[in-house]
Design an enzyme around this catalytic site. Structure first.
Site, PDB file in Angstrom:
ATOM      1  N   GLY A 283       0.725  -1.270   0.141  1.00 19.43           N
ATOM      2  CA  GLY A 283      -0.186  -0.033  -0.042  1.00 19.43           C
ATOM      3  C   GLY A 283       0.837   1.041  -0.005  1.00 19.43           C
ATOM      4  O   GLY A 283       2.235   1.146  -0.245  1.00 19.43           O
TER       5      GLY A 283
ATOM      6  N   ALA B 242       2.267   2.647   2.253  1.00 22.00           N
ATOM      7  CA  ALA B 242       3.367   2.729   3.462  1.00 22.00           C
ATOM      8  C   ALA B 242       4.455   1.472   2.443  1.00 22.00           C
ATOM      9  O   ALA B 242       5.795   1.833   2.669  1.00 22.00           O
ATOM     10  CB  ALA B 242       3.250   2.293   4.676  1.00 22.00           C
ATOM     11  N   GLY B 243       3.989   0.508   2.110  1.00 22.24           N
ATOM     12  CA  GLY B 243       4.773  -0.551   1.805  1.00 22.24           C
ATOM     13  C   GLY B 243       5.512  -0.156   0.270  1.00 22.24           C
ATOM     14  O   GLY B 243       6.674  -0.429   0.141  1.00 22.24           O
TER      15      GLY B 243
ATOM     16  N   SER C 240     -17.428  11.760   2.265  1.00 19.44           N
ATOM     17  CA  SER C 240     -16.519  12.696   2.699  1.00 19.44           C
ATOM     18  C   SER C 240     -17.090  13.527   3.844  1.00 19.44           C
ATOM     19  O   SER C 240     -18.134  13.698   3.615  1.00 19.44           O
ATOM     20  CB  SER C 240     -15.821  13.625   1.564  1.00 19.44           C
TER      21      SER C 240
ATOM     22  N   ARG D 234     -14.968  14.120  14.563  1.00 14.90           N
ATOM     23  CA  ARG D 234     -15.562  12.715  14.116  1.00 14.90           C
ATOM     24  C   ARG D 234     -15.928  12.107  15.126  1.00 14.90           C
ATOM     25  O   ARG D 234     -17.255  11.654  15.257  1.00 14.90           O
ATOM     26  CB  ARG D 234     -14.498  12.028  13.565  1.00 14.90           C
TER      27      ARG D 234
ATOM     28  N   GLU E 270      -0.452   2.221   8.634  1.00 17.41           N
ATOM     29  CA  GLU E 270      -1.659   2.122   9.590  1.00 17.41           C
ATOM     30  C   GLU E 270      -1.232   0.878  10.394  1.00 17.41           C
ATOM     31  O   GLU E 270      -1.828   0.805  11.683  1.00 17.41           O
ATOM     32  CB  GLU E 270      -2.951   2.051   8.778  1.00 17.41           C
TER      33      GLU E 270
ATOM     34  N   ARG F 119      -7.109  10.089  14.846  1.00 15.75           N
ATOM     35  CA  ARG F 119      -6.657  10.651  13.809  1.00 15.75           C
ATOM     36  C   ARG F 119      -7.032  11.803  13.193  1.00 15.75           C
ATOM     37  O   ARG F 119      -8.341  11.614  12.951  1.00 15.75           O
ATOM     38  CB  ARG F 119      -6.112   9.415  12.881  1.00 15.75           C
TER      39      ARG F 119
ATOM     40  N   LEU G  69      -2.419   9.362   4.975  1.00 14.14           N
ATOM     41  CA  LEU G  69      -1.729   9.033   4.058  1.00 14.14           C
ATOM     42  C   LEU G  69      -0.433   9.793   4.199  1.00 14.14           C
ATOM     43  O   LEU G  69       0.865   9.249   3.736  1.00 14.14           O
ATOM     44  CB  LEU G  69      -2.597   9.933   2.706  1.00 14.14           C
TER      45      LEU G  69
HETATM   46  C1  LIG Z   1     -12.670   4.963   2.951  1.00 13.36           C
HETATM   47  C2  LIG Z   1     -11.461   5.644   3.587  1.00 13.36           C
HETATM   48  C3  LIG Z   1     -10.999   6.758   3.052  1.00 13.36           C
HETATM   49  C4  LIG Z   1      -9.888   7.053   3.732  1.00 13.36           C
HETATM   50  N1  LIG Z   1      -9.453   8.599   3.451  1.00 13.36           N
HETATM   51  C5  LIG Z   1      -8.406   9.132   4.035  1.00 13.36           C
HETATM   52  C6  LIG Z   1      -8.033  10.414   3.585  1.00 13.36           C
HETATM   53  O1  LIG Z   1      -8.659  11.012   2.820  1.00 13.36           O
HETATM   54  N2  LIG Z   1      -6.793  10.837   4.008  1.00 13.36           N
HETATM   55  C7  LIG Z   1      -6.125  10.023   4.586  1.00 13.36           C
HETATM   56  O2  LIG Z   1      -5.034  10.509   5.096  1.00 13.36           O
HETATM   57  N3  LIG Z   1      -6.470   8.637   5.155  1.00 13.36           N
HETATM   58  C8  LIG Z   1      -7.511   8.373   4.693  1.00 13.36           C
HETATM   59  N4  LIG Z   1      -7.958   6.858   5.089  1.00 13.36           N
HETATM   60  C9  LIG Z   1      -6.966   6.153   5.655  1.00 13.36           C
HETATM   61  C10 LIG Z   1      -5.920   5.684   4.794  1.00 13.36           C
HETATM   62  O3  LIG Z   1      -6.362   5.416   3.667  1.00 13.36           O
HETATM   63  C11 LIG Z   1      -5.287   4.434   5.316  1.00 13.36           C
HETATM   64  O4  LIG Z   1      -4.687   4.411   6.701  1.00 13.36           O
HETATM   65  C12 LIG Z   1      -3.911   4.062   4.789  1.00 13.36           C
HETATM   66  O5  LIG Z   1      -3.941   4.053   3.307  1.00 13.36           O
HETATM   67  C13 LIG Z   1      -3.329   2.933   4.989  1.00 13.36           C
HETATM   68  O6  LIG Z   1      -1.976   2.342   4.189  1.00 13.36           O
HETATM   69  P1  LIG Z   1      -1.060   1.352   4.461  1.00 13.36           P
HETATM   70  O7  LIG Z   1      -0.128   1.383   3.510  1.00 13.36           O
HETATM   71  O8  LIG Z   1      -0.678   1.368   5.690  1.00 13.36           O
HETATM   72  O9  LIG Z   1      -2.050  -0.072   4.321  1.00 13.36           O
HETATM   73  P2  LIG Z   1      -2.732  -0.369   2.962  1.00 13.36           P
HETATM   74  O10 LIG Z   1      -2.946   0.515   1.925  1.00 13.36           O
HETATM   75  O11 LIG Z   1      -4.157  -1.272   3.484  1.00 13.36           O
HETATM   76  O12 LIG Z   1      -1.970  -1.609   2.396  1.00 13.36           O
HETATM   77  C14 LIG Z   1      -1.771  -2.733   3.120  1.00 13.36           C
HETATM   78  C15 LIG Z   1      -0.782  -3.787   2.051  1.00 13.36           C
HETATM   79  O13 LIG Z   1      -0.447  -4.863   2.628  1.00 13.36           O
HETATM   80  C16 LIG Z   1      -0.516  -6.060   2.135  1.00 13.36           C
HETATM   81  N5  LIG Z   1      -0.885  -7.348   3.108  1.00 13.36           N
HETATM   82  C17 LIG Z   1      -1.782  -6.861   4.243  1.00 13.36           C
HETATM   83  N6  LIG Z   1      -1.608  -7.973   4.891  1.00 13.36           N
HETATM   84  C18 LIG Z   1      -0.829  -8.940   4.232  1.00 13.36           C
HETATM   85  C19 LIG Z   1      -0.285  -9.972   4.383  1.00 13.36           C
HETATM   86  N7  LIG Z   1      -0.515 -11.166   5.505  1.00 13.36           N
HETATM   87  N8  LIG Z   1       0.802 -10.699   3.447  1.00 13.36           N
HETATM   88  C20 LIG Z   1       1.086 -10.060   2.193  1.00 13.36           C
HETATM   89  N9  LIG Z   1       0.401  -8.799   2.329  1.00 13.36           N
HETATM   90  C21 LIG Z   1      -0.308  -8.138   3.164  1.00 13.36           C
HETATM   91  C22 LIG Z   1      -1.921  -5.687   1.193  1.00 13.36           C
HETATM   92  O14 LIG Z   1      -1.874  -6.469   0.210  1.00 13.36           O
HETATM   93  C23 LIG Z   1      -1.699  -4.401   0.952  1.00 13.36           C
HETATM   94  O15 LIG Z   1      -0.745  -4.155  -0.210  1.00 13.36           O
HETATM   95  C24 LIG Z   1      -9.068   6.325   4.543  1.00 13.36           C
HETATM   96  C25 LIG Z   1      -9.311   5.131   4.829  1.00 13.36           C
HETATM   97  C26 LIG Z   1     -10.725   4.731   4.342  1.00 13.36           C
HETATM   98  C27 LIG Z   1     -11.083   3.204   4.817  1.00 13.36           C
END
Ligand SMILES: Cc1cc2nc3c(=O)[nH]c(=O)nc-3n(C[C@H](O)[C@H](O)[C@H](O)COP(=O)(O)OP(=O)(O)OC[C@H]3O[C@@H](n4cnc5c(N)ncnc54)[C@H](O)[C@@H]3O)c2cc1C
Ligand code: HEM
Ligand code: HEM
Ligand code: SF4
Ligand code: F3S
Ligand code: FES
Lengths: 246, 637, 224
Positions: free
Chosen positions: B42, B44-45, B284, B330, B425, B435, B441
């Protein structure tokens, strides 16, 4: 409502598949198409049959995971709507619904409705980026981008990579997907230095993956959940010629 | 277990820069020899995998999606914060830092938050250079908008698809590295265990979701960027497949889990329409700028909304919070909606929603202005509900949205397991107990682009790492355990679907560990979760085989972990006898019903250590000190 | 030097489907140009035998020019056919297993029949050359009297039908082709897109109506 489904079932990549009939009872018109499949799957599990496999994740029409041919139309009958955003109120009681996976040599079926779309990743990997290593970026506002260009770039960048364009195209062409990425990057000043090689490499990658060619059927635009315009395909062709003649 | 946050000394403004200089570097010619295992692609990754590969490391990157571009990050709509102060409205790194600490209700680590605010500026530069088409003004310069919890305009956005565009930027950078061979990508591969050798994280065991093969991967460090666990509630705004498995397995191998009960619940989601509901859709919160929230004054009022005259409506947020009105944060808005519905004044078929009414705004500004501002949201709402919000008020209800809790990490983003880093996250993050909008993001990208590449290099440079192979008994043992587990799921042959158990768990958690918690409810949940778990392990039905795609089998593994995590969440919520941010304990409120913090007893991070099957986890506390932003009571009256 | 690299890059058109499509568009454009000119020339039958025979004689008066034009045409048609064949094969192979059910929602009849109307027009051209240019298939061919050839040719009703059907096929081919060649060449701008579509339609209608008017006029006895 009650529906009859004909769904493509295929055990794995090498097995032969076939259409299998299922009854979908107690379908509520507020369900999404995928929720309808969930309900069918719960019933199947109850009966001891393996549930239908299909890709999905966000169920908001943004991740591009979902996708299937619904009555012969990629993502189903609603325009600008991904399968997960299609609601059952657009069907009638007693309807017969045919569900098939995307069909393309480049997207082999790996189970039921699940296909392998990694060809898209390889197209992007071939040149669908701006080579800016982390840390080397200039201050964000140092290069202004005309609002029109930026908006148009965003129109192209909205592509969710679902593959419906390929699935719907009578030629199995990935032109809309590829053109959208090329256009997005080429419309921005940041994308200029790699402009020529990008289009050459990405078009070559598209061919390497065995996609068909575009003869301007415009099926892709009609089924695209983000309504990406075929004008971007013309733009890709122009970029290609430009790169060639330079 | 020792919780050493390793915060560098010195004034807060200089901590990170100093630290960067102090950190050791890896000789460029040696970088290729180091293999880094990155789980998650995602924001972060993908950002970290690409950046590390650019530095020259050999990266193995895993995700369970069919492509890195599908990670849940793609769904973020609103925007990303950065202290650029392009508006000249008084923003600064310090103010972003201040707002974030305050917004988190003083349960985050000051030094981390400051660094986040500092790096926010570089993120925007990086993303723009990658071609992220942020919204612009006619001048060609970047546009900003304001977002909840801040009085300055510092949110950068790309239509309603900011997360998508940022992720595509990172994904493209990642694909470039994959194409060049620096990153080897393993899509449709799920990490199921962490392998620790001689006290250090040295690899993972994963299952190929297409072939079912269980495979081991060895490396010099492991990074988890696996996202949040909001789906423990079954219904949430998270993508359907988001899960806790990676961090949970790491927890069971010794990584402390911090603040598991901190869950953010978003006020403006589309309400549940039936038992078949598979997920909830967020709208939103900008809608609250012009929409007015109300319910009928009369309990069980069956009239249609437009037939209810204004005097018979209760605009409860405006009534209770005259100065902030519909724009309270919120958590406050969510709680108020739940209270109203619990009182039997909710609207809609199940009485589980409140009205968000644009009639007045349409009258004042005209339908066109409203369409211009919210057209796409209105369209989305109508698509899902089949109701036209220009004519009938929208119905909204809160939904689980984000988890502030996650694996505990120190300032270097390293967990309590040496060599295991956690970003995005998945870690317990910089958001404290709540948060702010548009900052997840920012955090994911700060971690991935700018922090991890430094701190991970430092770790590699300082640590002597012997060669390990996947033939090592630890890998073999773990592979065996996983195979047993998979076969066990297939062998239960019970009666219930995995989803039905998950739904049951979700409801229990929502009722007792959701918006409002109290001792009695949490105790109840803690007594019931083991029962549901027993039901799961004895009565689920997973069909099919383990040597091809089997989505029910994948789900079973994830729900098994949720069933354990849920218990830890309740335990944590029970232990924290205070209200803070989105953790609202009924016993701890001010006379007028607001959250009451207890800084004496709970100004800490609660980090839980796994103690083995059948043994209660051990709680460790990291004390939090607030040197720059003195704790105050939030008030939105 | 420059010429060299240009010609090399033109050869590179052959390397990709996008490049091949450019070849298709360029050769198709030559075809479009030809049919427009040919149609206008042919309309001179309505002005009587002297006019059109003189015109035919004029065209043939300069063999060098004639053969240059013919060479261009022949090369264009051959390239057009080769590329059409190659691209069609690539597209066919791109979907080994077709759909049980497929519904068109964006394409039109013309675009979907290009692969049939093209070869049909190709066959027509062969027949047409044997008919009016070499006279092989003409019952009363007179090399010097084009007017006579046309009138007597079309007085055989089924010959006229063949021509009319071929012109209808051509109209479909043109309706799509004369528009899509602009897209293939990347000549596209939101301001002019509608204009291009309208232009292609006008060209199609004018060319086809122009051509068809001749056999019809002959059949109805307007010219004899
Ligand atoms: C509807 C919605 C709207 C949002 N809007 C906003 C916003 O406007 N602004 C903001 O700042 N934040 C927002 N957020 C929060 C934000 O989107 C997330 O917190 C953030 O994108 C998380 O990113 P991440 O890279 O940590 O994880 P993710 O994007 O969830 O990525 C996780 C990754 O890990 C992989 N993975 C997980 N478990 C495993 C496993 N066991 N083995 C292999 N791979 C695995 C998945 O395949 C994926 O690639 C929103 C969230 C939601 C739900
Ligand atoms: C001789 C036999 C012919 C064959 C086999 C043939 C075949 C084809 C095919 C398969 C296409 C591609 C389909 C598409 O783009 O949708 C095409 C395109 C086209 N053809 Fe033909 N065609 C023939 C003759 C002609 C003639 C005589 C003309 C001109 C009058 C012509 C003009 C065009 C044009 C303009 C295009 C569009 C090119 C583009 O979109 O880039 N073709 N033809
Ligand atoms: C009703 C329609 C048509 C009529 C009456 C007609 C008439 C003729 C005549 C009389 C000639 C011989 C000229 C000469 O030898 O002096 C000719 C040549 C030719 N026509 Fe047509 N034609 C028609 C349609 C077409 C179409 C649709 C095409 C192409 C798609 C076409 C392509 C040609 C070609 C290639 C030649 C040979 C030119 C040459 O000698 O180099 N014609 N036509
Ligand atoms: S262009 Fe449209 S249809 Fe094609 S992949 Fe992108 S979003 Fe899907
Ligand atoms: S449907 Fe196919 S032919 Fe071109 S315009 Fe779209 S790719
Ligand atoms: S499930 Fe994400 S687009 Fe449909």
């Amino acid at each position: 409502m009650h529906l009859s489904l004909y769904v493509w079932r295929q055990q794995n990549a090498t097995a032969r598949g076939k259409m299998v009939r299922y009854d979908a009872d107690d379908i509520n018109s507020d369900m999404s198409f995928l929720e309808m499949l969930d309900v069918v799957n719960w019933k199947l599990i109850d009966k001891g049959e393996e549930p239908i496999a299909f890709d999905h994740d966000c169920r908001e029409g943004i991740c591009g995971s979902c996708g299937m041919m619904i009555n012969g139309i990629a993502h189903g009958p609603r325009r600008a709507t991904a399968a997960c955003q299609l609601h059952m109120r657009h069907f009638k009681d007693g309807d017969i619904i045919h569900v098939e996976p995307w069909r393309s040599r480049a997207f082999p079926v790996i189970k039921d409705l699940v296909v392998d779309r990694s060809a898209f990743d390889r197209i992007v990997g071939s040149g669908g980026y701006i080579s800016v290593s982390t840390g080397s970026a200039p201050e964000a506002n140092s290069i202004p981008v005309a609002k029109n260009d930026s908006d148009l770039a965003m129109d192209a960048a909205a592509c969710i990579g679902c593959g419906a364009c390929v699935a719907a195209c009578p030629n199995g062409s990935a032109s809309l997907f590829t053109a959208a990425k090329i256009s997005h990057l080429t419309l921005l000043p940041q994308g200029q230095p790699e402009r020529g090689q990008r289009v050459m490499k990405m078009v070559a990658a598209m061919d390497r993956e065995h996609f068909g060619n575009c003869t301007m059927h415009r099926e892709c635009e009609a089924v695209c959940p983000k309504s990406i315009s075929v004008n971007f395909i013309a733009r890709m062709n122009r970029e290609y010629l430009r790169a060639l003649l330079k | 277990m020792e919780l050493n946050p390793k915060v560098p000394s010195g004034p807060i403004e200089q901590k990170w820069n100093h630290h960067c200089f102090e950190m050791k570097l890896v000789n460029p010619s040696n970088k290729r020899k180091h293999t880094i295992i990155m789980v998650g692609s995602g924001l972060a990754g993908a950002s970290a995998a690409a950046s590390l590969a650019e530095l020259g490391y050999n990266v193995l990157c895993f995700c369970y999606h069919d492509s890195p571009r599908r990670a849940h990050s793609i769904a973020a709509q609103g925007g990303i914060n950065a202290a650029k102060n392009y508006r000249n409205d008084g923003d600064s790194i310090y103010r972003l830092f201040y707002d974030t600490v305050k917004g988190g209700d003083f349960r985050s680590r000051e030094a981390n938050v400051y660094r986040l605010a500092q790096l926010s500026v570089n993120i925007i530069d990086q993303c723009v250079a990658q071609g992220v088409p942020f919204a612009r003004e006619y001048s060609g310069l970047l546009d900003n908008r304001s977002f909840g919890g801040a009085q300055v305009s510092r949110t950068f956005y790309a239509r309603g698809q900011t997360g998508q565009q940022l992720l595509l930027g990172a994904y493209q950078a990642l694909e470039r590295q994959i194409d060049s061979g620096s990153v080897k990508m393993y899509p449709r591969t799920e990490m199921l265990d962490l392998v620790i050798i001689e006290g250090k994280a040295r690899g993972i065991v994963a299952r190929n979701l297409v072939s079912g093969r269980i495979e081991s991967y060895a490396g010099d460090a492991v990074v988890l960027a696996t996202g949040g666990y909001g789906n423990v509630f079954y219904l949430s705004t998270n993508a359907k497949n988001s899960n806790a498995t990676a961090i949970w397995r790491a927890y069971k191998r010794g990584a402390a889990f911090a603040n598991p009960c901190f869950t953010q619940i978003h006020p403006t989601c589309i309400p549940v329409s039936g038992h078949y509901q598979s997920k909830l859709t967020l709208m939103s919160e900008s809608l609250r700028n012009d929409g007015r929230i109300w319910v009928p004054k009369l309990k069980g009022d069956q009239r249609r909304p437009n037939e209810i005259p204004v005097p018979e409506r209760d605009y409860y947020l405006e009534r209770r919070y005259p100065s902030f009105g519909n724009l309270v944060p919120r958590d406050v808005a969510s709680r108020a909606a739940k209270e109203i519905c619990d009182n039997g004044r909710g609207v809609g078929e199940h009485g589980l929603s409140v009205y968000l009414d644009f009639k007045e705004a349409i009258g004042r500004l005209g339908a066109d202005v409203i369409r211009e501002k919210y057209g796409n949201l209105f369209e989305m709402y109508e698509r899902i509900t089949d109701e036209n919000p220009y004519e009938v008020p929208m119905r909204i209800y809160p939904a689980v949205h984000y988890t502030m809790g996650g694996l505990w990490v120190d300032y270097n983003l390293m967990s309590t397991i040496t060599g295991l880093f956690v970003t995005g996250e998945a870690n317990f993050s910089d958001h404290g107990a709540n948060r702010l909008g548009a900052s997840a993001l920012m955090q994911g990208l700060a971690d991935g682009y700018f922090i991890l590449p430094y701190t991970l290099s430092d770790y590699l440079a300082r640590t002597k790492l012997d060669q390990v192979s996947t033939q090592h008994p630890s890998f073999q043992q773990s592979e065996g355990e996983i195979a047993t587990r998979v076969n066990h799921f297939l062998g239960i042959k019970g009666k219930r679907t995995v989803d039905s158990i998950h739904q049951e768990l979700g409801k229990l958690l929502w009722d007792h560990c959701g918006l409002v918690r109290n001792q009695q409810g949490l105790r109840l949940a803690l007594s019931q979760i083991p029962e549901i778990r027993a039901e799961f392990w004895h009565n689920i039905k997973v069909l099919g085989s383990d040597d091809e795609i089997n989505q029910a089998l994948e789900k079973a593994g994830r729900v098994a972990d949720f069933l354990e995590l849920a218990e830890l969440m309740c335990l944590d919520a029970l232990e924290r006898e205070e209200s803070c941010g989105c953790h609202f304990r009924e016993e701890c409120q001010t006379p007028d019903g607001e959250a009451q913090r207890d800084d004496e007893r709970f100004c800490n991070v609660s980090a839980w250590e796994y103690a083995g099957e059948q043994r209660p986890p051990v709680l460790h506390k990291e004390k939090l000190a607030f040197e720059y932003v003195p704790p105050t009571q939030r008030s939105y009256k | 030097m420059i010429v060299h690299s240009r010609s090399r890059s033109l050869a590179r058109l052959w390397d990709s489907t996008v490049g091949k499509k450019v070849v298709m568009a360029l050769t198709g454009a030559i075809g479009v140009g030809y049919v427009v000119a040919h149609m206008l020339g042919n309309l001179q039958v309505f002005a009587g035998p002297e006019k059109i025979n003189a015109y035919a004689a004029l065209l043939k008066s300069n063999p060098a020019l004639l053969w240059t034009a013919r060479t261009i045409l022949i090369v264009a048609v051959i390239l057009h056919i080769i590329v059409a064949y190659q691209l069609a094969r690539i597209s066919q192979r791109s979907r080994p297993l077709g759909y049980k059910r497929w519904r068109a929602v964006g394409s039109d009849w013309a675009s979907r029949t290009m692969r049939w109307t093209g070869p049909f027009v190709g066959l027509f051209i062969i027949y047409h050359l044997l008919h009016f240019t070499t006279g092989t298939l003409h019952p009363a061919f007179n090399e010097r009297d084009v007017y006579h050839n046309v009138i007597s040719g079309f007085q055989v009703w089924y010959v006229s039908i063949i021509y009319i059907v071929a012109m209808l096929a051509l109209s479909l081919h043109l309706y799509h082709g004369a528009w899509s060649m602009f897209e293939s060449l990347g000549i596209n701008h939101f301001k002019y897109n509608r204009l291009i579509r309208i232009l292609a339609t006008i060209v199609t209608v004018v060319v086809v109506v122009g051509f068809i008017s001749i056999p019809i006029a002959v059949l109805l006895g307007f010219i004899s």
